[in-house]
Design a protein around this motif. Structure first.
Motif, PDB file in Angstrom:
ATOM      1  N   SER A  78       0.895  -1.156   0.088  1.00 31.26           N
ATOM      2  CA  SER A  78       0.248  -0.071   0.071  1.00 31.26           C
ATOM      3  C   SER A  78       0.917   1.178  -0.070  1.00 31.26           C
ATOM      4  N   ARG A  79       2.304   1.049   0.267  1.00 29.31           N
ATOM      5  CA  ARG A  79       2.907   2.324   0.336  1.00 29.31           C
ATOM      6  C   ARG A  79       4.025   2.276  -0.926  1.00 29.31           C
ATOM      7  N   PRO A  80       4.119   3.074  -1.792  1.00 28.05           N
ATOM      8  CA  PRO A  80       5.066   3.106  -2.814  1.00 28.05           C
ATOM      9  C   PRO A  80       6.355   2.939  -2.532  1.00 28.05           C
ATOM     10  N   GLN A  81       6.827   3.575  -1.475  1.00 17.80           N
ATOM     11  CA  GLN A  81       8.340   3.622  -0.967  1.00 17.80           C
ATOM     12  C   GLN A  81       8.624   2.041  -0.671  1.00 17.80           C
ATOM     13  N   THR A  82       7.877   1.206   0.145  1.00 15.45           N
ATOM     14  CA  THR A  82       7.938   0.077   0.659  1.00 15.45           C
ATOM     15  C   THR A  82       7.918  -0.803  -0.789  1.00 15.45           C
ATOM     16  N   LEU A  83       6.885  -0.741  -1.686  1.00 13.26           N
ATOM     17  CA  LEU A  83       7.203  -1.422  -2.857  1.00 13.26           C
ATOM     18  C   LEU A  83       8.388  -1.133  -3.471  1.00 13.26           C
ATOM     19  N   TRP A  84       9.005  -0.088  -3.666  1.00 13.21           N
ATOM     20  CA  TRP A  84      10.131  -0.010  -4.535  1.00 13.21           C
ATOM     21  C   TRP A  84      11.294  -0.868  -3.750  1.00 13.21           C
ATOM     22  N   HIS A  96      14.935 -11.304  -7.367  1.00 15.75           N
ATOM     23  CA  HIS A  96      15.470 -12.730  -7.950  1.00 15.75           C
ATOM     24  C   HIS A  96      13.965 -13.517  -7.954  1.00 15.75           C
ATOM     25  N   LEU A  97      13.026 -13.103  -7.049  1.00 16.82           N
ATOM     26  CA  LEU A  97      12.035 -13.880  -7.369  1.00 16.82           C
ATOM     27  C   LEU A  97      11.019 -13.597  -8.481  1.00 16.82           C
ATOM     28  N   HIS A  98      10.269 -14.391  -8.779  1.00 12.88           N
ATOM     29  CA  HIS A  98       9.039 -14.542  -9.869  1.00 12.88           C
ATOM     30  C   HIS A  98       7.922 -14.108  -9.145  1.00 12.88           C
ATOM     31  N   CYS A  99       7.585 -12.848  -9.291  1.00 17.38           N
ATOM     32  CA  CYS A  99       6.343 -12.388  -8.691  1.00 17.38           C
ATOM     33  C   CYS A  99       5.973 -11.129  -9.212  1.00 17.38           C
ATOM     34  N   ASP A 100       4.475 -10.731  -9.272  1.00 21.69           N
ATOM     35  CA  ASP A 100       3.851  -9.738  -9.620  1.00 21.69           C
ATOM     36  C   ASP A 100       3.708  -8.733  -8.475  1.00 21.69           C
ATOM     37  N   TRP A 101       3.872  -7.444  -8.654  1.00 21.80           N
ATOM     38  CA  TRP A 101       3.542  -6.407  -7.485  1.00 21.80           C
ATOM     39  C   TRP A 101       2.297  -5.741  -8.057  1.00 21.80           C
ATOM     40  N   HIS A 102       1.630  -5.471  -7.046  1.00 18.37           N
ATOM     41  CA  HIS A 102       0.251  -4.648  -7.319  1.00 18.37           C
ATOM     42  C   HIS A 102       0.421  -3.548  -6.379  1.00 18.37           C
ATOM     43  N   MET A 103      -0.159  -2.426  -6.887  1.00 20.38           N
ATOM     44  CA  MET A 103      -0.139  -1.172  -5.766  1.00 20.38           C
ATOM     45  C   MET A 103      -1.473  -1.049  -5.380  1.00 20.38           C
ATOM     46  N   ILE A 104      -1.506  -1.186  -3.907  1.00 26.62           N
ATOM     47  CA  ILE A 104      -3.214  -1.383  -3.643  1.00 26.62           C
ATOM     48  C   ILE A 104      -3.533   0.031  -2.916  1.00 26.62           C
ATOM     49  N   GLY A 105      -2.667   0.692  -2.583  1.00 21.05           N
ATOM     50  CA  GLY A 105      -3.039   2.035  -1.725  1.00 21.05           C
ATOM     51  C   GLY A 105      -3.028   3.348  -2.514  1.00 21.05           C
ATOM     52  N   HIS A 106      -3.199   4.396  -1.752  1.00 16.87           N
ATOM     53  CA  HIS A 106      -3.144   5.793  -2.316  1.00 16.87           C
ATOM     54  C   HIS A 106      -1.763   6.281  -2.908  1.00 16.87           C
ATOM     55  N   LEU A 107      -1.798   6.477  -4.123  1.00 12.64           N
ATOM     56  CA  LEU A 107      -0.679   6.819  -4.894  1.00 12.64           C
ATOM     57  C   LEU A 107      -0.552   8.050  -5.164  1.00 12.64           C
ATOM     58  N   GLN A 108       0.353   8.736  -4.588  1.00 12.22           N
ATOM     59  CA  GLN A 108       0.762  10.226  -4.973  1.00 12.22           C
ATOM     60  C   GLN A 108       1.267  10.181  -6.233  1.00 12.22           C
ATOM     61  N   ARG A 109       1.066  11.464  -7.026  1.00 13.23           N
ATOM     62  CA  ARG A 109       1.253  11.790  -8.266  1.00 13.23           C
ATOM     63  C   ARG A 109       2.911  11.658  -8.458  1.00 13.23           C
ATOM     64  N   ASN A 110       3.667  12.101  -7.417  1.00 17.23           N
ATOM     65  CA  ASN A 110       4.944  12.473  -7.423  1.00 17.23           C
ATOM     66  C   ASN A 110       5.758  10.795  -7.376  1.00 17.23           C
ATOM     67  N   SER A 148      -5.931   1.252  -7.133  1.00 19.46           N
ATOM     68  CA  SER A 148      -6.090   2.415  -6.409  1.00 19.46           C
ATOM     69  C   SER A 148      -6.074   3.566  -7.221  1.00 19.46           C
ATOM     70  N   ILE A 149      -6.695   3.583  -8.214  1.00 22.77           N
ATOM     71  CA  ILE A 149      -6.804   4.636  -9.172  1.00 22.77           C
ATOM     72  C   ILE A 149      -8.294   5.645  -8.517  1.00 22.77           C
ATOM     73  N   ASP A 150      -8.007   6.526  -7.772  1.00 16.17           N
ATOM     74  CA  ASP A 150      -8.836   7.259  -7.019  1.00 16.17           C
ATOM     75  C   ASP A 150      -9.470   8.326  -7.396  1.00 16.17           C
ATOM     76  N   SER A 151      -9.019   9.158  -8.566  1.00 19.94           N
ATOM     77  CA  SER A 151      -9.455  10.302  -9.151  1.00 19.94           C
ATOM     78  C   SER A 151      -8.800  10.474 -10.500  1.00 19.94           C
ATOM     79  N   LEU A 152      -9.657  11.397 -11.131  1.00 19.80           N
ATOM     80  CA  LEU A 152      -9.328  11.752 -12.533  1.00 19.80           C
ATOM     81  C   LEU A 152      -7.984  12.112 -12.800  1.00 19.80           C
ATOM     82  N   ARG A 153      -7.473  12.835 -11.916  1.00 19.12           N
ATOM     83  CA  ARG A 153      -6.104  13.776 -11.851  1.00 19.12           C
ATOM     84  C   ARG A 153      -5.134  12.518 -11.782  1.00 19.12           C
ATOM     85  N   LEU A 154      -5.218  11.820 -10.825  1.00 16.05           N
ATOM     86  CA  LEU A 154      -4.482  10.530 -10.966  1.00 16.05           C
ATOM     87  C   LEU A 154      -4.306   9.709 -12.176  1.00 16.05           C
TER      88      LEU A 154
END
Ligand SMILES: *Cc1c(COP(=O)(O)O)cnc(C)c1O
Length: 235
Positions: free
Chosen positions: A61-67, A75-89, A103-109
């Protein structure tokens, strides 16, 4: 802890058995439902145990943790999904790493995802988050705004909307949660019946967490986002 892998494997197997049971009861195929293992509660090492247990789709749910984890576990075979609020920056670093943005929660995003995707030469798959419970704290489009949002996102390059995401209310009982999930399904079915623009499909419904994934599967969830149940006994 050397029994880490056993605990995580056993938790994952139990969850899978319940998912199988719920799909059965709903006359659905097990292969129609993907467990997104929400690894936000644990470190990269424990996350790796979950992948080794067989869960190849991970949600953060947090971009920084996902990165950080995507780097540590490259080295692992897996897909990452972003599930939390995503800031544009955070888009430039996040989009290349993820298979799906729930978590696309606005048109702006959506517009920023589109322009960043075009710039990076990506085609991003995403879900529109619907605020079904009306909880103030929740992000997402009010149900009545989703039709219009679909019209707008269908114009955007580099972004394919493939479904809807929703969370039950904070204080919803399982029965209330099921009613909320049913609303999402009906919304989806209504939008599909009305005809969707070319590059939009609503095949995916991301709904259900540890406390209510069986109710969500009964109402058509194709992605269940499960965290705490997978790490019971550890955190
Ligand atoms: C944390 C989180 C989950 C997982 O919740 P659990 O109840 O621990 O299974 C699911 N979805 C989102 C968006 C989350 O932030």
């Amino acid at each position: 802890m050397n029994n880490l892998i056993e605990v995580v494997t056993s938790n994952y197997q139990k969850v899978l058995a319940e998912v199988a049971d719920a799909t059965n009861k709903a006359n659905r195929q097990l292969s129609d439902v993907t467990v997104v293992g929400v690894s936000k509660y644990v470190d990269a090492n424990t996350t790796e145990m979950l992948v080794r247990a067989g869960c190849h789709t991970l949600g953060e749910s947090r971009p920084q943790t996902l990165w950080d984890k995507a780097g540590q576990l490259s080295h692992l075979h897996c897909d990452w999904h972003m599930i939390g609020h995503l800031q544009r920056n955070k888009l430039r670093r996040t989009l290349p790493l993820v298979a799906l943005v729930h978590s696309i929660d606005s048109l702006r995003l959506a517009e920023s995802i589109s322009s960043t995707a075009v710039e990076l030469g990506l085609n991003v798959s995403g879900l529109l988050e619907v605020n079904i419970s009306g909880d103030i704290s929740k992000h997402g489009f009010p149900p009545d705004d989703v039709a219009e949002a679909i019209g707008a996102v269908s114009q955007l390059e580099g972004l394919s909307v493939v479904g809807l995401m929703a969370m039950s209310g904070l204080n919803s009982s399982p029965t209330e949660a099921r009613r909320e999930f049913a609303e999402v399904r009906v919304l989806r079915d209504t939008l599909v019946a009305g005809g969707l623009p070319g590059n939009v499909t609503l095949a995916q419904l991301s709904m259900g967490m540890s406390g209510d994934f069986c109710e969500a599967i009964a109402e058509g969830a194709t992605l269940v986002r499960i965290g705490s149940r997978l790490f019971e006994g550890l955190v």
